[in-house]
Design a protein around this motif. Structure first.
Motif, PDB file in Angstrom:
ATOM      1  N   ALA A 265       1.473  -1.362  -0.425  1.00 32.79           N
ATOM      2  CA  ALA A 265       0.129  -0.235   0.065  1.00 32.79           C
ATOM      3  C   ALA A 265       0.376   1.082   0.254  1.00 32.79           C
ATOM      4  CB  ALA A 265      -0.755  -0.165   1.473  1.00 32.79           C
ATOM      5  N   GLN A 266       1.603   1.150   0.720  1.00 37.01           N
ATOM      6  CA  GLN A 266       2.775   2.328   0.928  1.00 37.01           C
ATOM      7  C   GLN A 266       3.144   2.973  -0.604  1.00 37.01           C
ATOM      8  OE1 GLN A 266       5.333   1.277   3.907  1.00 37.01           O
ATOM      9  NE2 GLN A 266       4.346   1.850   5.360  1.00 37.01           N
ATOM     10  N   THR A 267       4.155   1.179  -1.386  1.00 41.35           N
ATOM     11  CA  THR A 267       4.381   0.918  -2.438  1.00 41.35           C
ATOM     12  C   THR A 267       3.492   2.242  -3.389  1.00 41.35           C
ATOM     13  OG1 THR A 267       5.799  -0.536  -1.774  1.00 41.35           O
ATOM     14  CG2 THR A 267       5.415   0.510  -4.168  1.00 41.35           C
ATOM     15  N   VAL A 268       2.238   1.371  -3.457  1.00 41.89           N
ATOM     16  CA  VAL A 268       0.374   2.060  -4.378  1.00 41.89           C
ATOM     17  C   VAL A 268       1.007   3.950  -4.090  1.00 41.89           C
ATOM     18  CG1 VAL A 268      -0.671   2.257  -4.620  1.00 41.89           C
ATOM     19  CG2 VAL A 268       0.104   0.096  -4.498  1.00 41.89           C
ATOM     20  N   ARG A 289      -9.105   3.816 -10.548  1.00 41.73           N
ATOM     21  CA  ARG A 289      -8.487   2.782 -11.012  1.00 41.73           C
ATOM     22  C   ARG A 289      -7.904   2.058 -10.235  1.00 41.73           C
ATOM     23  NH1 ARG A 289      -7.036   4.420 -17.189  1.00 41.73           N
ATOM     24  NH2 ARG A 289      -9.747   4.855 -17.612  1.00 41.73           N
ATOM     25  N   MET A 290      -7.028   2.522  -9.333  1.00 40.06           N
ATOM     26  CA  MET A 290      -6.308   2.207  -8.686  1.00 40.06           C
ATOM     27  C   MET A 290      -6.628   1.271  -7.156  1.00 40.06           C
ATOM     28  SD  MET A 290      -3.195   2.368  -9.709  1.00 40.06           S
ATOM     29  CE  MET A 290      -2.084   1.284  -8.614  1.00 40.06           C
ATOM     30  N   ALA A 291      -8.119   1.866  -7.077  1.00 38.50           N
ATOM     31  CA  ALA A 291      -8.185   1.205  -5.409  1.00 38.50           C
ATOM     32  C   ALA A 291      -8.678   0.470  -6.265  1.00 38.50           C
ATOM     33  CB  ALA A 291      -9.497   2.459  -5.213  1.00 38.50           C
ATOM     34  N   ASN A 292     -10.042   0.079  -7.568  1.00 37.85           N
ATOM     35  CA  ASN A 292     -10.392  -0.966  -7.977  1.00 37.85           C
ATOM     36  C   ASN A 292      -9.370  -2.555  -8.044  1.00 37.85           C
ATOM     37  OD1 ASN A 292     -12.890   0.019  -7.966  1.00 37.85           O
ATOM     38  ND2 ASN A 292     -12.787   0.798  -9.673  1.00 37.85           N
ATOM     39  N   GLY A 335      -4.205  -5.207   6.391  1.00 36.72           N
ATOM     40  CA  GLY A 335      -2.785  -4.878   5.175  1.00 36.72           C
ATOM     41  C   GLY A 335      -3.892  -4.752   3.760  1.00 36.72           C
ATOM     42  N   ALA A 336      -4.722  -6.010   3.432  1.00 39.51           N
ATOM     43  CA  ALA A 336      -6.066  -5.911   2.369  1.00 39.51           C
ATOM     44  C   ALA A 336      -6.500  -4.143   2.428  1.00 39.51           C
ATOM     45  CB  ALA A 336      -6.396  -7.399   1.995  1.00 39.51           C
ATOM     46  N   VAL A 337      -6.797  -3.956   3.677  1.00 40.40           N
ATOM     47  CA  VAL A 337      -7.689  -2.905   3.912  1.00 40.40           C
ATOM     48  C   VAL A 337      -7.214  -1.544   3.827  1.00 40.40           C
ATOM     49  CG1 VAL A 337      -8.557  -0.949   5.572  1.00 40.40           C
ATOM     50  CG2 VAL A 337      -9.431  -3.691   4.894  1.00 40.40           C
ATOM     51  N   ILE A 340      -6.688  -1.038  -0.108  1.00 41.78           N
ATOM     52  CA  ILE A 340      -7.283  -0.138  -1.287  1.00 41.78           C
ATOM     53  C   ILE A 340      -7.451   1.020  -0.166  1.00 41.78           C
ATOM     54  CG2 ILE A 340      -9.953  -0.226  -1.017  1.00 41.78           C
ATOM     55  CD1 ILE A 340      -9.747  -2.985  -0.759  1.00 41.78           C
ATOM     56  N   GLY A 341      -7.339   1.393   0.518  1.00 43.90           N
ATOM     57  CA  GLY A 341      -6.813   3.404   1.270  1.00 43.90           C
ATOM     58  C   GLY A 341      -5.919   3.710   0.580  1.00 43.90           C
ATOM     59  N   ALA A 342      -4.811   3.068   0.191  1.00 38.13           N
ATOM     60  CA  ALA A 342      -3.321   3.904  -0.478  1.00 38.13           C
ATOM     61  C   ALA A 342      -3.722   4.997  -1.575  1.00 38.13           C
ATOM     62  CB  ALA A 342      -2.613   3.057  -0.394  1.00 38.13           C
TER      63      ALA A 342
END
Length: 435
Positions: A265-268, A289-292, A335-337, A340-342
């Motif tokens: 997520a930090q990478t995103v 798009r990134m959230a999807n 981590g998955a959450v 999505i929030g990144a």
């Protein structure tokens, strides 16, 4: 989007190399030290990274923001270096205070205190967000990835040397300190070859004189970075303080495996933020798009942790670590959450709402730390993992709600519609974010 995915690909390549190297150095450390000594090691590493994270400013964001918008890379870099020097000074004082009081709240023996302080200082001297910012400003993610590969490589070499010649907590801490120093040197060398570093531009006043909101942005991003550290390193320290060194060591392994998606997520966020700054008119579309994509990746990663987690623990650690399987699964969901929030958090920061992002992150993080004692007494490492899951979930919900109320981002939606040939809509009627 093509450039974004290319840059993200390089970042993920670096993360993949780091993960591959961790399969080598983590088993060496866990099998050599055992769960209790590994717990001491985990506490020392977490303390050094926590002090550095709390003192460190997110200077890469300043270099990207002001280097791309008017002031130029030289002035932005000078301001960032000045903040780095301030971080080292303040962090060293903080490290001394924390280490002197460590035995009042952490299970650390006397003979490890000076080692702990030394690792804190080495981590502070290895602050490297400014050269990373220079490389990201120019979208030189390939060069940054190559330089950052030095860190896991040195960790593997150091772990092997420690195992062979100095199989103690100190040996592995020294190996990690060497990796921090070496990667910092590598990044500065690469950045300096690509962008001239003008030391005469080092100043805490030039950028604030040109941008009235400079200090507000600095403190907001610093506090947001502080909360990221609090959500991981401070959590490990608190687990150790409440449950002892063995629980801290096991929780560190569970976090290393389960929270891999938080690093993703930090990478995103690191890849998407420069794009949002450079392409404000397309910021919403990029973030959506990134959230999807993150939603799909998160589900797949949680399934991987659920079905492959026991094998991973067996591979990376002795049998006494196997009891942390469910904590690892819960942390993978957290981590998955976060994944999505990144993009949502980066969207808020790029829209000039770093303060809002901080508040949204702060409340759940503080709530998790306050409830950590109750959570551990209720269900040990699994309770601590649930506290982190709750914190991440509340933060991401908060990011979404904050975006719904941003008129700047609503306006971007109508612009997207207009450019696509649709009818212009009232900004107050446009749905701002759908995933």
């Amino acid at each position: 989007m093509k450039r974004l995915f290319t840059n993200m690909g390089w970042l993920l390549t670096g993360r993949g190399f780091n993960a591959a190297m961790s399969i080598v150095y983590l088993p060496i450390a866990t099998y050599t030290l055992g769960i209790e000594l590994f717990g001491y090691w985990a506490i020392i590493i977490a303390l050094g990274q926590a002090v550095t994270g709390l003192a460190n400013f997110q200077t890469w964001q300043f270099v990207v923001r002001w280097g791309a918008n008017g002031s130029g890379p030289a002035a932005a870099t000078g301001f960032a270096i000045a903040l780095d020097l301030l971080s080292v000074a303040l962090g060293t004082v903080a490290a001394a205070i924390v280490v002197l009081t460590a035995q009042l709240w952490l299970p650390l023996p006397d003979d490890l205190l000076w080692l702990t302080f030394g690792f804190c200082v080495a981590s502070l001297l290895s602050i490297r967000t400014t050269p990373i910012g220079l490389l990201r400003l120019r979208f030189e993610y390939k060069k940054a990835t190559a330089a950052e590969a030095v860190q896991p490589l040195i960790r593997v070499i150091g772990a092997l040397l420690a195992w062979q010649f100095y199989p103690t907590v100190a040996g592995f801490v020294i190996a990690w300190a060497a990796s921090e120093v070496c990667v910092a040197i590598a990044l500065w060398v690469v950045a300096a070859r690509h962008e001239r570093i003008d030391l005469s531009q080092i100043s805490l006043t030039k950028i604030p004189a040109q941008h009235k909101d400079a200090w507000r942005f600095v403190w907001s991003t610093n506090m947001s970075g502080t909360l990221t550290i609090a959500g991981k390193q401070v959590m490990i320290l608190m687990v150790g303080a409440i449950g002892g060194e063995a629980l801290a060591g096991g929780f560190r392994i569970a976090s290393q495996l389960g929270q891999a998606l938080v690093i993703l997520a930090q990478t995103v966020g690191k890849a998407i933020y420069p794009e949002l700054v450079h392409s404000k008119d397309q910021a919403l579309m990029i973030a959506r798009r990134m959230a999807n994509i993150a939603l799909i990746a998160g589900v797949l990663a949680v399934m991987g942790a659920l079905f492959g987690g026991r094998w991973a623990l067996y591979l990376l650690a002795p049998p006494e670590f196997s009891g942390f399987y469910w904590a690892m699964v819960i942390l993978s969901i957290a981590g998955a959450v976060e994944l999505i929030g990144a993009s949502l958090e980066s969207l808020l920061v790029s829209a000039g709402r770093a303060g809002t992002a901080f508040v949204v992150r702060a409340i759940p993080t503080l709530l998790a730390l306050v409830l950590l004692d109750v959570a551990i007494n209720w269900n040990g490492a699994k309770g601590a993992a649930f506290a982190m899951l709750g914190s991440s979930s509340l933060a991401v919900i908060g990011f979404y709600v904050a975006i719904l109320n941003l008129r700047e981002i609503r306006f971007d939606v109508t612009e997207e519609s207009r450019k696509a040939g649709g009818e212009p809509a009232d900004p107050t009627d446009a749905p701002p974010f759908k995933s």
